[in-house]
Design a protein around this motif. Structure first.
Motif, PDB file in Angstrom:
ATOM      1  N   GLU A 165       0.805  -1.131  -0.181  1.00 49.33           N
ATOM      2  CA  GLU A 165      -0.001  -0.022  -0.111  1.00 49.33           C
ATOM      3  C   GLU A 165       0.997   1.298   0.067  1.00 49.33           C
ATOM      4  O   GLU A 165       0.284   2.367  -0.185  1.00 49.33           O
ATOM      5  N   GLN A 166       2.061   1.114   0.239  1.00 48.35           N
ATOM      6  CA  GLN A 166       3.153   2.443   0.315  1.00 48.35           C
ATOM      7  C   GLN A 166       3.047   3.054  -1.124  1.00 48.35           C
ATOM      8  O   GLN A 166       3.026   2.600  -2.298  1.00 48.35           O
ATOM      9  N   ARG A 167       2.847   4.550  -1.006  1.00 47.21           N
ATOM     10  CA  ARG A 167       2.834   5.490  -1.939  1.00 47.21           C
ATOM     11  C   ARG A 167       1.607   5.314  -2.808  1.00 47.21           C
ATOM     12  O   ARG A 167       1.614   5.837  -3.763  1.00 47.21           O
ATOM     13  N   ARG A 173      -5.233   2.220  -2.547  1.00 52.38           N
ATOM     14  CA  ARG A 173      -5.390   1.183  -1.681  1.00 52.38           C
ATOM     15  C   ARG A 173      -6.741   0.341  -1.610  1.00 52.38           C
ATOM     16  O   ARG A 173      -6.508  -0.793  -1.258  1.00 52.38           O
ATOM     17  N   LYS A 174      -7.883   0.870  -1.824  1.00 46.67           N
ATOM     18  CA  LYS A 174      -9.087   0.291  -1.756  1.00 46.67           C
ATOM     19  C   LYS A 174      -9.206  -0.669  -3.119  1.00 46.67           C
ATOM     20  O   LYS A 174      -9.479  -2.036  -2.805  1.00 46.67           O
ATOM     21  N   LEU A 175      -8.517  -0.220  -4.234  1.00 46.63           N
ATOM     22  CA  LEU A 175      -8.462  -0.928  -5.342  1.00 46.63           C
ATOM     23  C   LEU A 175      -7.569  -2.371  -5.045  1.00 46.63           C
ATOM     24  O   LEU A 175      -7.991  -3.661  -5.271  1.00 46.63           O
ATOM     25  N   GLN A 181      -8.078  -9.653  -1.926  1.00 46.50           N
ATOM     26  CA  GLN A 181      -9.151 -10.369  -1.430  1.00 46.50           C
ATOM     27  C   GLN A 181      -9.533 -11.483  -2.685  1.00 46.50           C
ATOM     28  O   GLN A 181      -9.947 -12.456  -2.279  1.00 46.50           O
ATOM     29  N   GLN A 182      -9.664 -10.954  -3.844  1.00 48.82           N
ATOM     30  CA  GLN A 182      -9.990 -11.769  -5.142  1.00 48.82           C
ATOM     31  C   GLN A 182      -8.937 -12.916  -5.047  1.00 48.82           C
ATOM     32  O   GLN A 182      -9.406 -14.136  -5.407  1.00 48.82           O
ATOM     33  N   ASP A 198      -6.342  -0.750   8.599  1.00 44.82           N
ATOM     34  CA  ASP A 198      -7.634  -0.785   7.789  1.00 44.82           C
ATOM     35  C   ASP A 198      -7.354  -1.965   6.740  1.00 44.82           C
ATOM     36  O   ASP A 198      -7.763  -3.015   6.453  1.00 44.82           O
ATOM     37  N   PHE A 199      -6.126  -1.645   6.116  1.00 46.48           N
ATOM     38  CA  PHE A 199      -5.867  -2.667   4.947  1.00 46.48           C
ATOM     39  C   PHE A 199      -5.520  -4.011   5.756  1.00 46.48           C
ATOM     40  O   PHE A 199      -6.064  -5.260   5.087  1.00 46.48           O
TER      41      PHE A 199
END
Length: 233
Positions: A165-167, A173-175, A181-182, A198-199
């Motif tokens: 998730e960095q940068r 981040r949501k994507l 998850q997929q 949250d991630f």
């Protein structure tokens, strides 16, 4: 591949560190298909050291790491077939544009319709406007998206990511959370280091907490502390 109930990655009595100096000792953990182990802890606690040891990128001081029941060897054909990883290095081939990098990955791993796969990855990660640019002419966040697209493009049994998730801004981040998850739903095992609470909650099936003292704990809750049951030194 092992049966779904068997670990894709397993570590036994693992000691991780540098030059004979341990950072974490006695770590035992396992990740099976469709599971995600997320490493959390403060900066300097040794998350990247542990992650690199689990990934076979640096030798363990003690203990063993196995990939699908075989010794974890980064340079083996078996490893290259099953593991995709991303650490905090911007490694690109000179002279190749963003699209070229992704096509190299897609063709190198024998994907069907590699051109279509690459175009889909470019669109997903918001890279189509910069597809013909050199990665070195992109922003830091855009370069991170190129590396993530490459790591996620190829098929793998085990995906190892150091602070992916960095940068990234909130939308990406949501994507990324949805993409991982997929991947879990499709049976990929994940081992990820992260600072994002949250991630971690969204992606993890188990959490390995590493403290600066070398204390580690393994559990399902990101809120467990070093005083809780299951904490080791």
């Amino acid at each position: 591949m092992p049966p779904p109930s068997d670990p894709v990655l397993s570590a036994r009595e693992l000691t991780c560190g540098y030059a004979g100096s341990p950072v974490v000792e006695g770590l035992t953990c396992a990740v099976s298909a469709g599971e995600a182990l997320v490493l959390v802890g403060p900066n300097g606690a040794g998350k990247s050291t542990v992650l690199r040891t689990l990934a076979g990128q640096q030798p363990a001081l003690q203990g063993t790491v196995e990939l699908c029941g075989q010794p974890m060897r980064e340079n083996s054909p078996f490893y290259r077939e099953h593991v995709s990883s991303l650490f905090d290095e911007d490694a690109f081939f000179p002279g190749l544009a963003v699209r070229d990098h992704l096509e190299l990955v897609a063709r190198g791993h024998g994907l069907d319709n590699p051109g279509d796969v690459v175009e889909g990855a470019l669109e997903r990660f918001g890279l189509l406007p910069r597809a013909d640019s050199s990665p070195y002419r992109l922003s830091s966040g855009q370069r991170r998206r190129v590396l993530l697209a490459a790591a996620l493009l190829r098929p793998s049994s085990l995906l190892i990511l150091d602070e992916p998730e960095q940068r990234l801004d909130h939308s990406f981040r949501k994507l990324l959370t949805g993409v991982l998850q997929q991947a879990r739903g499709q049976g990929t095992a994940l081992v990820v280091a992260s600072h994002d609470h949250d991630f971690t909650r969204a992606v993890a099936s188990s959490v390995l907490t590493i403290e600066e003292s070398g204390v580690w704990s393994l559990g399902e809750s990101v809120d467990r502390g070093p005083g809780d049951p299951g904490v080791h030194e």
